[in-house]
Design a protein around this motif. Structure first.
Motif, mmCIF file in Angstrom:
data_model
loop_
_atom_site.group_PDB
_atom_site.id
_atom_site.type_symbol
_atom_site.label_atom_id
_atom_site.label_comp_id
_atom_site.label_asym_id
_atom_site.label_seq_id
_atom_site.Cartn_x
_atom_site.Cartn_y
_atom_site.Cartn_z
ATOM 1 N N ARG A 152 0.812 -1.219 0.000
ATOM 2 C CA ARG A 152 0.000 0.000 0.000
ATOM 3 C C ARG A 152 0.850 1.277 0.000
ATOM 4 O O ARG A 152 0.304 2.379 -0.016
ATOM 5 N N GLU A 174 2.939 2.543 2.319
ATOM 6 C CA GLU A 174 3.110 3.330 3.549
ATOM 7 C C GLU A 174 4.572 3.753 3.759
ATOM 8 O O GLU A 174 4.839 4.889 4.153
ATOM 9 N N ARG A 234 -3.361 -2.195 -4.410
ATOM 10 C CA ARG A 234 -2.507 -1.755 -3.307
ATOM 11 C C ARG A 234 -1.770 -0.473 -3.676
ATOM 12 O O ARG A 234 -1.719 0.483 -2.896
ATOM 13 N N LYS A 261 -3.540 2.944 -3.277
ATOM 14 C CA LYS A 261 -3.588 3.620 -1.983
ATOM 15 C C LYS A 261 -2.433 4.592 -1.825
ATOM 16 O O LYS A 261 -2.637 5.769 -1.512
ATOM 17 N N LYS A 293 6.085 2.738 9.591
ATOM 18 C CA LYS A 293 5.835 1.303 9.606
ATOM 19 C C LYS A 293 4.840 0.922 8.516
ATOM 20 O O LYS A 293 3.879 1.642 8.268
ATOM 21 N N THR A 294 5.092 -0.224 7.904
ATOM 22 C CA THR A 294 4.127 -0.746 6.942
ATOM 23 C C THR A 294 2.968 -1.382 7.707
ATOM 24 O O THR A 294 3.041 -1.596 8.923
ATOM 25 N N LYS A 295 1.929 -1.718 6.983
ATOM 26 C CA LYS A 295 0.780 -2.395 7.585
ATOM 27 C C LYS A 295 1.220 -3.683 8.278
ATOM 28 O O LYS A 295 0.806 -3.984 9.406
ATOM 29 N N TYR A 296 2.089 -4.442 7.598
ATOM 30 C CA TYR A 296 2.517 -5.725 8.147
ATOM 31 C C TYR A 296 3.466 -5.543 9.329
ATOM 32 O O TYR A 296 3.424 -6.317 10.289
ATOM 33 N N GLU A 297 4.288 -4.511 9.284
ATOM 34 C CA GLU A 297 5.181 -4.270 10.414
ATOM 35 C C GLU A 297 4.374 -3.946 11.673
ATOM 36 O O GLU A 297 4.683 -4.431 12.759
ATOM 37 N N LYS A 298 3.346 -3.154 11.542
ATOM 38 C CA LYS A 298 2.492 -2.843 12.682
ATOM 39 C C LYS A 298 1.837 -4.111 13.220
ATOM 40 O O LYS A 298 1.772 -4.334 14.431
ATOM 41 N N LEU A 299 1.350 -4.932 12.309
ATOM 42 C CA LEU A 299 0.685 -6.164 12.686
ATOM 43 C C LEU A 299 1.624 -7.094 13.439
ATOM 44 O O LEU A 299 1.290 -7.624 14.511
#
Length: 228
Positions: A52, A54, A77, A80, A197-203
């Motif tokens: 996406r 980020e 993706r 966005k 942070k990317t979406k996955y890094e946050k997750l």
């Protein structure tokens, strides 16, 4: 295909910061990112598997003196990141929609100053090693595209992929490790990424996974063609 996804694909066709098949720029962008897309001579930073966008957009906010390109095959993706960059007036952001396996078709020798590989698919099975974005096959492709003093950054939550990548880089005579850590947010370098942070890094972080980080470069070549 959903109506929302179709609408996003249509917007990608109009958005100037999206380079994809079907646009005239797609066929002539190699070696011309500065003069055709960004209209400046600033250094080019590329993020692979940007999702996406980020991280690409976040870095562009922090470093207006550099140009940032996110690469991904998923058009929905990329949409966005593209729309966020346009809304914020970030002219130093672009997205390339293509398979990473053919990256060398879109960048000329030495055109990239920095390369980011952020949270790629680990492909844990031994039979899938060649699909890992940090395998020797991919490193061989990246090497000529990155300028002589260019940097490669690698972030992942996957310990197996990180240890594999670190071993691959250390074993190569043409690579030099600058730094590495198995716990980036407990390291002295955590502030260098400005909290982006990317979406996955946050997750992954929320699940308690430690983020691993490796920074390395390809060794310069001397006049005789040997590694310095």
């Amino acid at each position: 295909m959903s109506r929302k996804k179709l609408q996003r694909f249509k917007e990608n066709e109009k958005n100037r910061n999206v380079v994809q098949q079907g646009k005239e720029i797609f066929e002539k962008i190699k070696g011309n990112w500065n003069c055709v897309q960004f209209l400046n001579s600033n250094p080019i930073v590329v993020e692979l598997a940007c999702g996406r966008g980020e991280f690409t957009v976040g870095l562009a906010r922090q470093y207006p003196e550099k140009n940032f390109i996110g690469v991904d095959i998923k058009g929905a993706r990329i949409w966005k990141g593209s729309t966020v960059a346009i809304a914020e007036g970030l002219e130093n952001v672009a997205f390339l929609r293509t398979q990473i396996q053919v990256l060398d078709k879109f960048f000329e020798k030495g055109e990239i100053s920095e390369l980011w590989i952020t949270f790629p698919d680990p492909f844990p099975r031994d039979g899938d090693e060649k699909r890992r974005l940090t395998s020797p096959r991919f490193l061989d492709m990246y090497k000529p595209l990155i300028k002589e003093d260019g940097i490669v950054h690698f972030k992942t939550d996957n310990t197996g992929l990180f240890d594999y990548t670190l071993d691959v880089v250390k074993q190569r005579e043409d690579c030099e490790v600058i730094l590495h850590t198995h716990d980036f947010y407990a390291s002295p370098w955590k502030d260098e990424h400005h909290g982006i942070k990317t979406k996955y890094e946050k997750l992954f972080s929320e699940k308690g996974e430690k983020i691993k980080y490796l920074k390395f470069q390809f060794k310069p070549i001397d006049k005789d063609g040997d590694q310095k």
